[in-house]
Design an enzyme around this catalytic site. Sequence first.
Site, PDB file in Angstrom:
ATOM      1  N   CYS A   2      31.463  30.436  65.345  1.00 26.86           N
ATOM      2  CA  CYS A   2      31.684  30.855  66.712  1.00 26.86           C
ATOM      3  C   CYS A   2      33.129  30.588  67.105  1.00 26.86           C
ATOM      4  O   CYS A   2      33.959  30.226  66.276  1.00 26.86           O
ATOM      5  CB  CYS A   2      30.740  30.104  67.651  1.00 26.86           C
ATOM      6  SG  CYS A   2      29.002  30.224  67.206  1.00 26.86           S
ATOM      7  N   ARG A  50      29.487  33.326  70.669  1.00 24.20           N
ATOM      8  CA  ARG A  50      28.494  33.045  69.642  1.00 24.20           C
ATOM      9  C   ARG A  50      28.371  34.144  68.601  1.00 24.20           C
ATOM     10  O   ARG A  50      28.250  35.323  68.934  1.00 24.20           O
ATOM     11  CB  ARG A  50      27.117  32.823  70.283  1.00 24.20           C
ATOM     12  CG  ARG A  50      26.081  32.335  69.256  1.00 24.20           C
ATOM     13  CD  ARG A  50      24.733  32.112  69.874  1.00 24.20           C
ATOM     14  NE  ARG A  50      23.850  31.484  68.882  1.00 24.20           N
ATOM     15  CZ  ARG A  50      22.525  31.532  68.915  1.00 24.20           C
ATOM     16  NH1 ARG A  50      21.915  32.173  69.896  1.00 24.20           N
ATOM     17  NH2 ARG A  50      21.813  30.949  67.969  1.00 24.20           N
ATOM     18  N   ASN A  75      31.488  25.060  67.064  1.00 24.81           N
ATOM     19  CA  ASN A  75      31.819  26.125  66.127  1.00 24.81           C
ATOM     20  C   ASN A  75      31.532  25.626  64.725  1.00 24.81           C
ATOM     21  O   ASN A  75      32.095  24.617  64.302  1.00 24.81           O
ATOM     22  CB  ASN A  75      33.305  26.491  66.258  1.00 24.81           C
ATOM     23  CG  ASN A  75      33.803  27.379  65.128  1.00 24.81           C
ATOM     24  OD1 ASN A  75      33.053  28.159  64.571  1.00 24.81           O
ATOM     25  ND2 ASN A  75      35.085  27.251  64.793  1.00 24.81           N
ATOM     26  N   GLY A  76      30.668  26.303  63.973  1.00 24.36           N
ATOM     27  CA  GLY A  76      30.429  25.920  62.587  1.00 24.36           C
ATOM     28  C   GLY A  76      28.957  25.789  62.270  1.00 24.36           C
ATOM     29  O   GLY A  76      28.094  26.388  62.917  1.00 24.36           O
ATOM     30  N   GLU A  77      28.672  24.989  61.256  1.00 26.12           N
ATOM     31  CA  GLU A  77      27.298  24.759  60.800  1.00 26.12           C
ATOM     32  C   GLU A  77      27.136  23.299  60.375  1.00 26.12           C
ATOM     33  O   GLU A  77      28.023  22.743  59.721  1.00 26.12           O
ATOM     34  CB  GLU A  77      26.960  25.644  59.584  1.00 26.12           C
ATOM     35  CG  GLU A  77      27.122  27.139  59.812  1.00 26.12           C
ATOM     36  CD  GLU A  77      26.074  27.742  60.727  1.00 26.12           C
ATOM     37  OE1 GLU A  77      25.046  27.062  60.980  1.00 26.12           O
ATOM     38  OE2 GLU A  77      26.275  28.876  61.194  1.00 26.12           O
ATOM     39  N   ASP A 100      21.061  23.835  64.995  1.00 29.60           N
ATOM     40  CA  ASP A 100      21.824  22.668  64.549  1.00 29.60           C
ATOM     41  C   ASP A 100      22.671  22.097  65.678  1.00 29.60           C
ATOM     42  O   ASP A 100      23.044  20.922  65.654  1.00 29.60           O
ATOM     43  CB  ASP A 100      22.676  23.003  63.321  1.00 29.60           C
ATOM     44  CG  ASP A 100      23.592  24.205  63.508  1.00 29.60           C
ATOM     45  OD1 ASP A 100      23.394  24.972  64.467  1.00 29.60           O
ATOM     46  OD2 ASP A 100      24.497  24.408  62.671  1.00 29.60           O
ATOM     47  N   SER A 363      31.879  31.670  49.508  1.00 28.76           N
ATOM     48  CA  SER A 363      33.112  31.893  48.747  1.00 28.76           C
ATOM     49  C   SER A 363      33.302  30.775  47.735  1.00 28.76           C
ATOM     50  O   SER A 363      32.596  29.767  47.751  1.00 28.76           O
ATOM     51  CB  SER A 363      34.317  31.951  49.689  1.00 28.76           C
ATOM     52  OG  SER A 363      34.790  30.641  49.996  1.00 28.76           O
TER      53      SER A 363
END
Length: 632
Positions: A2, A50, A75-77, A100, A363
């Site tokens: 995000c 988002r 922002n992120g996981e 999360d 990646s």
Amino acid sequence: MCGIAGIFHLETAKPVDPARVRLMTDAIAHRGPDGAGVWTAPGVGLGHRRLSIIDLGGGAQPMLTEDESLAVTFNGEIYNFAALRKELEAKGHRFRTNSDTEVILHGYRQWGEECVKRFDGMFAFALFDRHAQSLWLVRDRLGVKPLYYAQVSDGSLLFASELKGLLVHPLLRREPDVRAVEDYMAYGYVPDDACFVAGVRKLGAGETLRLVRGKGMSAPQRYWDMSFADRSNAREPALEEELVSLMRAAVHSRMVADVPLGAFLSGGVDSSSVVALMAEASPRAVKTCTIGFDVASLDETAYADRIARRFATDHRTRIVSPDDFGLIDRLAHHFDEPFADASALPTFRVCELAREEVTVALSGDGADEAFAGYRRHLFQYQGERVRSLIPASVRQPVFGRLGRWYPKADWAPRFLRAKSTFIELGQDGAEAYAASVGVTPHAMRQRLYSDSMKAALAGHRAEDRYVRAMRDAPAQEPLDRAQYADMKIWLPGDILTKTDRMSMAVGLEAREPLLDHRLMEFAGRLPVNMRIHGNSGKYLMKKAMEAYLPQDILYRPKMGFVTPISDWFRGALAKEAAGIAGGSALARTGWFDLKAVAKAAADHKSGMSDHGRLLWQLLMLDRALGRVFNLG
């Protein structure tokens, strides 16, 4: 994945205009096309854009606890959120969503600032604590996710995922930092401890920043750092087994998503390893994609196709022309700060291709830094062996003299281009490595700068950053120090910035399993001969993956994304190169000796010298000046 932004008043709880926060999030709307939110309270405003990945219906942000005493924009996981949630529920915490994000709120309530050490993931977040009247800014261990911040004249602190989120605020002063220009000219990017705009800072990888109203702003605190100080004494077979286990766990944890997921596949060791482990875990064909070029010497699609067939992936390839310089202005928009790694162009194209079918792509970033996979690591290792055999009193004058006398022959075959090797052998290891990672050497920069620019720099030299990082590294051997400096400077400044901006430009979440912090810590404990063996880097990783990948994939020369920028400036971009010394924004700054710039462009066009990378740097700097400081 995000975009976040916000405002926090440091001294008094002045009202925050929601429209101003919304303007900041609108500037980074590409990072979150699926939704937007703004929350304000006295003295604070949090904003969010988002990209829905987990709990598509219930993970809207900014998110508050039930009693509204804590609020977060994230922002992120957090890859281990399910396990953390289970642990927190056992301690009595009640959850309202399956996201999360909510784990961050309850984790902070349970463990305070220590909670970040429990989070496994890539993240940048801002958490407001109403009782403490504080804002807590946090960035992940390796710096996968960015976070910019700055103080402005009304006593508030601004933060955002990208610089453009700050630039829309009317109180942010837009003045260039010439030291960042020197850093950029040396490296081709602006490192994390600098910013193109004076007064703006980036939170460092593995750092937190606590702001308490009425107490000002303290210095950032580091909660994690890479270390090469210890060595494993395990035997090679045991190390191989442990490495595969760590890689498998990292890949599996990053395959959790409520949206379509796939992978980038170049056919090199790193992306092929990730795809192999994804295929092992997936009940259906892994979606993979590859960008190929219509120039045979640059094209890796045949290798990618082999891996795709081997693991029965749902594979797509798109052939593009390497002459893709039409993206220049779009790149300048997404990077904000000048960024001259030309592989950003094909990176954008592969992200664009992936986004057609998936929202998340894995990646292979990180393995070269962790396991010494770059050619410069091998050269540094070999150079240090030479330095250890020849006393400095002999080596420095002999190789230094050879380096000064040997002609600079860009046009000659590689084996005749020994000038830089002689110069580096005449230096100590840190100075030599600092020079090897650069794009434009210090001597060349000094010829290009105007007298006023040299005076403004007041002795600031970009290479000193690398020398300091290597000197202070928690390390045992010279190779350790070089890798440590790369992880502190090159990885977040170049590689992760490129991947973040180019994936976010198309609303794609990129995940890097080979940057799992436990995997990195394992790599830091490896003996040097488990990283470099003979003339090969990433030795242990290649040995460990022999059960999965063919020999010619594992041991072929590294290619990477290549763009023919030198050819561009002798062809389609020749006028652009010549114009840099004319009426460009860069020419009006007074930073450069315009005659020296014009000569570099002319020498390149004639073929006397290869200044392609330099001209690309100057062109991208010019574009950034136009965008950030309205000097077009």
